[in-house]
Design a protein around this motif. Structure first.
Motif, mmCIF file in Angstrom:
data_model
loop_
_atom_site.group_PDB
_atom_site.id
_atom_site.type_symbol
_atom_site.label_atom_id
_atom_site.label_comp_id
_atom_site.label_asym_id
_atom_site.label_seq_id
_atom_site.Cartn_x
_atom_site.Cartn_y
_atom_site.Cartn_z
ATOM 1 N N GLY A 103 0.832 -1.200 0.000
ATOM 2 C CA GLY A 103 0.000 0.000 0.000
ATOM 3 C C GLY A 103 0.861 1.242 0.000
ATOM 4 O O GLY A 103 1.810 1.345 0.770
ATOM 5 N N ALA A 104 0.535 2.177 -0.855
ATOM 6 C CA ALA A 104 1.382 3.362 -0.997
ATOM 7 C C ALA A 104 0.803 4.596 -0.338
ATOM 8 O O ALA A 104 1.518 5.572 -0.124
ATOM 9 C CB ALA A 104 1.616 3.648 -2.484
ATOM 10 N N ARG A 105 -0.471 4.557 0.038
ATOM 11 C CA ARG A 105 -1.112 5.781 0.496
ATOM 12 C C ARG A 105 -1.015 6.020 1.989
ATOM 13 O O ARG A 105 -1.271 7.106 2.460
ATOM 14 C CB ARG A 105 -2.587 5.761 0.072
ATOM 15 N N SER A 106 -0.672 5.012 2.761
ATOM 16 C CA SER A 106 -0.721 5.160 4.208
ATOM 17 C C SER A 106 0.650 5.246 4.857
ATOM 18 O O SER A 106 0.732 5.276 6.078
ATOM 19 C CB SER A 106 -1.506 3.999 4.822
ATOM 20 N N GLY A 107 1.704 5.281 4.066
ATOM 21 C CA GLY A 107 3.022 5.526 4.616
ATOM 22 C C GLY A 107 3.539 4.454 5.553
ATOM 23 O O GLY A 107 4.279 4.743 6.488
ATOM 24 N N GLY A 108 3.120 3.210 5.336
ATOM 25 C CA GLY A 108 3.639 2.121 6.159
ATOM 26 C C GLY A 108 2.841 1.874 7.428
ATOM 27 O O GLY A 108 3.246 1.045 8.250
ATOM 28 N N TYR A 109 1.725 2.565 7.574
ATOM 29 C CA TYR A 109 0.865 2.381 8.740
ATOM 30 C C TYR A 109 -0.506 1.878 8.280
ATOM 31 O O TYR A 109 -0.844 1.962 7.101
ATOM 32 C CB TYR A 109 0.702 3.702 9.507
ATOM 33 N N CYS A 110 -1.274 1.394 9.204
ATOM 34 C CA CYS A 110 -2.628 0.975 8.854
ATOM 35 C C CYS A 110 -3.370 2.154 8.225
ATOM 36 O O CYS A 110 -3.379 3.244 8.792
ATOM 37 C CB CYS A 110 -3.398 0.513 10.087
ATOM 38 N N PRO A 111 -3.984 1.957 7.075
ATOM 39 C CA PRO A 111 -4.733 3.045 6.448
ATOM 40 C C PRO A 111 -5.855 3.534 7.358
ATOM 41 O O PRO A 111 -6.630 2.725 7.865
ATOM 42 C CB PRO A 111 -5.308 2.402 5.177
ATOM 43 N N PRO A 112 -5.929 4.827 7.599
ATOM 44 C CA PRO A 112 -7.023 5.341 8.439
ATOM 45 C C PRO A 112 -8.379 5.084 7.790
ATOM 46 O O PRO A 112 -8.529 5.166 6.567
ATOM 47 C CB PRO A 112 -6.734 6.843 8.511
ATOM 48 N N PHE A 113 -9.370 4.772 8.610
ATOM 49 C CA PHE A 113 -10.719 4.590 8.098
ATOM 50 C C PHE A 113 -11.277 5.921 7.604
ATOM 51 O O PHE A 113 -10.930 6.990 8.075
ATOM 52 C CB PHE A 113 -11.635 4.028 9.183
ATOM 53 N N GLU A 114 -12.149 5.821 6.628
ATOM 54 C CA GLU A 114 -12.868 6.977 6.091
ATOM 55 C C GLU A 114 -11.944 8.028 5.489
ATOM 56 O O GLU A 114 -12.312 9.196 5.398
ATOM 57 C CB GLU A 114 -13.781 7.599 7.151
ATOM 58 N N GLU A 115 -10.757 7.631 5.089
ATOM 59 C CA GLU A 115 -9.870 8.495 4.346
ATOM 60 C C GLU A 115 -9.486 7.791 3.052
ATOM 61 O O GLU A 115 -9.679 6.593 2.910
ATOM 62 C CB GLU A 115 -8.631 8.846 5.172
ATOM 63 N N ALA A 116 -8.920 8.559 2.128
ATOM 64 C CA ALA A 116 -8.590 7.984 0.817
ATOM 65 C C ALA A 116 -7.675 6.766 0.938
ATOM 66 O O ALA A 116 -7.772 5.827 0.158
ATOM 67 C CB ALA A 116 -7.950 9.055 -0.053
ATOM 68 N N ALA A 117 -6.802 6.790 1.931
ATOM 69 C CA ALA A 117 -5.860 5.685 2.107
ATOM 70 C C ALA A 117 -6.557 4.360 2.400
ATOM 71 O O ALA A 117 -5.968 3.304 2.207
ATOM 72 C CB ALA A 117 -4.873 6.009 3.225
ATOM 73 N N GLU A 118 -7.811 4.432 2.858
ATOM 74 C CA GLU A 118 -8.537 3.184 3.132
ATOM 75 C C GLU A 118 -8.620 2.328 1.879
ATOM 76 O O GLU A 118 -8.775 1.111 1.962
ATOM 77 C CB GLU A 118 -9.947 3.490 3.656
ATOM 78 N N GLY A 119 -8.480 2.952 0.711
ATOM 79 C CA GLY A 119 -8.510 2.205 -0.540
ATOM 80 C C GLY A 119 -7.400 1.182 -0.654
ATOM 81 O O GLY A 119 -7.501 0.239 -1.447
ATOM 82 N N ASP A 120 -6.344 1.325 0.142
ATOM 83 C CA ASP A 120 -5.262 0.336 0.121
ATOM 84 C C ASP A 120 -5.784 -1.043 0.508
ATOM 85 O O ASP A 120 -5.306 -2.060 0.007
ATOM 86 C CB ASP A 120 -4.134 0.739 1.068
ATOM 87 N N PHE A 121 -6.769 -1.073 1.418
ATOM 88 C CA PHE A 121 -7.322 -2.374 1.811
ATOM 89 C C PHE A 121 -7.949 -3.068 0.613
ATOM 90 O O PHE A 121 -7.796 -4.274 0.406
ATOM 91 C CB PHE A 121 -8.382 -2.195 2.901
ATOM 92 N N ASP A 122 -8.673 -2.298 -0.205
ATOM 93 C CA ASP A 122 -9.327 -2.894 -1.371
ATOM 94 C C ASP A 122 -8.327 -3.260 -2.452
ATOM 95 O O ASP A 122 -8.441 -4.291 -3.103
ATOM 96 C CB ASP A 122 -10.365 -1.921 -1.949
ATOM 97 N N ASP A 123 -7.353 -2.391 -2.663
ATOM 98 C CA ASP A 123 -6.434 -2.596 -3.781
ATOM 99 C C ASP A 123 -5.396 -3.676 -3.517
ATOM 100 O O ASP A 123 -4.964 -4.358 -4.453
ATOM 101 C CB ASP A 123 -5.713 -1.282 -4.105
ATOM 102 N N PHE A 124 -4.974 -3.806 -2.268
ATOM 103 C CA PHE A 124 -3.837 -4.685 -1.975
ATOM 104 C C PHE A 124 -4.095 -5.715 -0.875
ATOM 105 O O PHE A 124 -3.250 -6.557 -0.617
ATOM 106 C CB PHE A 124 -2.625 -3.835 -1.567
ATOM 107 N N GLY A 125 -5.242 -5.634 -0.219
ATOM 108 C CA GLY A 125 -5.486 -6.527 0.906
ATOM 109 C C GLY A 125 -6.046 -7.876 0.492
ATOM 110 O O GLY A 125 -6.638 -8.027 -0.577
ATOM 111 N N ASP A 126 -5.864 -8.853 1.369
ATOM 112 C CA ASP A 126 -6.454 -10.185 1.225
ATOM 113 C C ASP A 126 -7.668 -10.247 2.151
ATOM 114 O O ASP A 126 -7.510 -10.135 3.369
ATOM 115 C CB ASP A 126 -5.454 -11.277 1.614
ATOM 116 N N TRP A 127 -8.841 -10.428 1.554
ATOM 117 C CA TRP A 127 -10.092 -10.379 2.312
ATOM 118 C C TRP A 127 -10.610 -11.784 2.608
ATOM 119 O O TRP A 127 -10.534 -12.682 1.760
ATOM 120 C CB TRP A 127 -11.161 -9.622 1.520
#
Length: 137
Positions: A103-127
């Motif tokens: 994930g590139a948007r959260s800077g190495g931390y868990c992507p904050p909820f309700e922010e654009a970085a949350e998209g890292d979960f969809d783009d790169f996460g295993d659900w």
């Protein structure tokens, strides 16, 4: 890409407790974020809680003080302890395991909820497939 496996869902009366488990299929000792999301019928998906390999956590306002997410253990399992359950907690709960090096948007931390970085979960996460939690009033 291997799906994590959730367990522990079920039915409980309001005020009761449940513990959900997420068994990751990758090493969670470093550079990993594990998140729990939920979706109720007719509602948008909501981030519930997340934890990274170092134990840093985030919670949705709606569950603060009631839910506790654990740090990944040696078996790569993360639990979500849910207390004082309410009918509005009824939903399908899914866990997602994110390699933070991807994930590139959260800077190495868990992507904050309700922010654009949350998209890292969809783009790169295993659900996972999800587990049903039903709270009756």
């Amino acid at each position: 890409q291997v799906q994590p496996v959730e367990s522990g869902g079920g039915s409980v009366q309001a005020g009761g407790s449940l513990v959900l488990s997420c068994a990751a299929s990758r090493d969670t000792s470093s550079n990993v974020c594990v998140g729990w999301f939920r979706q109720a019928p007719g509602k948008e998906r909501e981030g519930v809680a997340s934890v990274d390999s170092d134990g840093a956590t985030e919670y949705a306002d709606s569950v603060k003080g009631r839910f506790t997410i654990s740090k990944p253990n040696a078996a790569n399992i993360v639990t979500l302890q849910m207390n004082s359950l309410k009918s509005e907690d009824t939903a399908i709960y899914s866990c997602v395991v994110l390699d933070l090096r991807r994930g590139a948007r959260s800077g190495g931390y868990c992507p904050p909820f309700e922010e654009a970085a949350e998209g890292d979960f969809d783009d790169f996460g295993d659900w996972g497939q999800g587990t049903q939690v039903t709270v009756s009033s």
